[in-house]
Design an enzyme around this catalytic site. Structure first.
Site, PDB file in Angstrom:
ATOM      1  N   SER A   1       0.833  -1.199   0.000  1.00  0.00           N
ATOM      2  CA  SER A   1       0.000   0.000   0.000  1.00  0.00           C
ATOM      3  C   SER A   1       0.868   1.251   0.000  1.00  0.00           C
ATOM      4  O   SER A   1       1.980   1.256   0.545  1.00  0.00           O
ATOM      5  CB  SER A   1      -0.903   0.004   1.239  1.00  0.00           C
ATOM      6  OG  SER A   1      -1.513   1.263   1.439  1.00  0.00           O
TER       7      SER A   1
ATOM      8  N   TYR B   1      -2.388  -0.423  10.115  1.00  0.00           N
ATOM      9  CA  TYR B   1      -2.571  -0.970   8.769  1.00  0.00           C
ATOM     10  C   TYR B   1      -1.296  -0.782   7.947  1.00  0.00           C
ATOM     11  O   TYR B   1      -0.787  -1.719   7.324  1.00  0.00           O
ATOM     12  CB  TYR B   1      -3.751  -0.296   8.074  1.00  0.00           C
ATOM     13  CG  TYR B   1      -3.830  -0.610   6.600  1.00  0.00           C
ATOM     14  CD1 TYR B   1      -4.199  -1.881   6.166  1.00  0.00           C
ATOM     15  CD2 TYR B   1      -3.518   0.353   5.635  1.00  0.00           C
ATOM     16  CE1 TYR B   1      -4.259  -2.184   4.814  1.00  0.00           C
ATOM     17  CE2 TYR B   1      -3.575   0.058   4.286  1.00  0.00           C
ATOM     18  CZ  TYR B   1      -3.944  -1.202   3.875  1.00  0.00           C
ATOM     19  OH  TYR B   1      -3.996  -1.511   2.546  1.00  0.00           O
TER      20      TYR B   1
END
Length: 370
Positions: free
Chosen positions: A137, A162
């Protein structure tokens, strides 16, 4: 070719499955169907895959799709699947997503993104696919002021759990490449949008609120920019890399990490304005401060991706938002962030101008394995 796609009912996973089925690839899709957002949307995506797999293929090759409901934390079941199927390629898109959710539910991220990922690495070590690609990501970069973001700017200061789990995935994958010669490619995705997207992300959340006449929340008082990347560009980038595993060299692990993004930051205000034009509606905005774990700007340097694969994302924001708006108007039921019990029929898939698109005049049976 036989490929395993984890997270096959997810936004990117389902779109990639569609792309591969059109090519005649044999696809096994794995997903745990967790209710982080409504299962009706995941059913909607899986129904498309079942319909596409059942259509006669125009090429000489005939692909297939088989869905397996499984969580990557089910270590023995995952190992057995890998041993039985002997996949040529594995694409891991399964993960607990969402920056803000990771602040309130950290254990979901440890279980899925860390435990699940090491289980997959172990299964790949035993089964030896020729290439493992996995989702990372743009969140791994944190709030790095040096823009555009290059792959060498390894994230040492993640702003959310995350992001930390995604950076950990990159390090874990590298260690398996180093120790066992497993060819691995990490994909740092930049803000993905399009039809059938995640309803917890800003593009579909904004669309839902615009269509309902509700005010939209605009964080950091609109002083944000994102490298918005259409789903068809993301999928094409993955497809180009599937056949390009990192080489095994004597003095280097067969591991790489690549940015997959549009390469063009879009101001949040401009994105909202484009969505207003696509929907023919005007937004009421509620200006709010920056949220914890968020960053002001993302901008992908995609030089490495283009040099390796020859691929350069091309879908314009205007075209991407027009496709998103058409789908949102056709399926307002699927924009909800809270779960419903409805399984929604989906139209027949038909590619338009290289994008994953649809026609709204033909519906299908919505039954799907859940």
């Amino acid at each position: 070719m036989k490929i395993l796609i984890t997270g096959a009912a997810g936004f990117i996973g389902a779109a990639l499955c569609e792309r591969l089925l059109e090519e005649g690839v044999h696809v096994v899709g794995v997903d745990n169907l967790n209710p982080y957002y409504p299962l009706a949307l995941k059913s909607h995506r899986l129904t498309r895959l079942e319909a596409l797999a059942g259509k006669p293929n125009q090429s000489e090759m005939t692909g297939s799709f088989r869905f397996v409901k499984m969580d990557l934390t089910e270590r023995d079941a995952l190992m057995q699947l890998m041993q039985d199927e002997r996949f040529d390629v594995v694409v891991n898109l399964a993960a607990q997503a969402g920056v803000r959710h990771s602040i309130s539910q950290p254990h979901d991220y440890v279980d899925s993104n860390l435990v699940g990922f090491v289980n997959l690495l172990e299964a790949c070590r035993a089964a030896r696919p020729r290439h493992l690609l996995y989702a990372s990501s743009s969140s791994v970069y944190g709030d790095d002021a040096r823009q555009p973001l290059t792959e060498e700017q390894a994230g040492a200061k993640p702003l959310s759990l995350y992001a930390a789990t995604k950076r950990a995935n990159e390090l874990m994958a590298y260690s398996y490449a180093h120790l066992y010669g497993l060819p691995v490619t990490g994909l740092r995705f930049f803000t993905v949008y399009g039809a059938r997207g995640r309803p917890d992300m800003a593009p579909l959340r904004f669309a839902r609120k615009l269509m309902a006449g509700e005010a939209i929340d605009v964080y950091n008082h609109g002083q944000m920019a994102r490298d918005f990347t259409h789903i068809s560009d993301i999928v094409e980038g993955i497809r180009c890399l599937i056949d390009l595993p990192p080489p095994r060299e004597v003095d280097a692990a067969p591991s790489r990490v690549l940015n997959v993004g549009r390469g063009e930051p879009i101001a949040l205000r401009d994105f909202i304005s484009g969505l207003e034009d696509a929907l023919g509606l005007k937004a009421r905005k509620r200006w709010l401060p920056m949220q914890a774990g968020d960053v002001e700007r993302t901008w992908a340097d995609t030089t490495a991706l283009e040099a390796l694969s020859g691929f350069r994302p091309h879908v314009s924001l205007r075209d991407g938002l027009a496709e998103l708006a058409d789908w949102a108007r056709a399926y307002p039921e699927l924009l909800a962030e809270e779960s419903t019990d409805a399984a929604i029929p989906d139209p027949v898939h038909r590619p338009i101008s290289g994008m994953l698109a649809f026609t709204a005049d033909v519906t299908l049976d919505a039954r799907v394995m859940i």
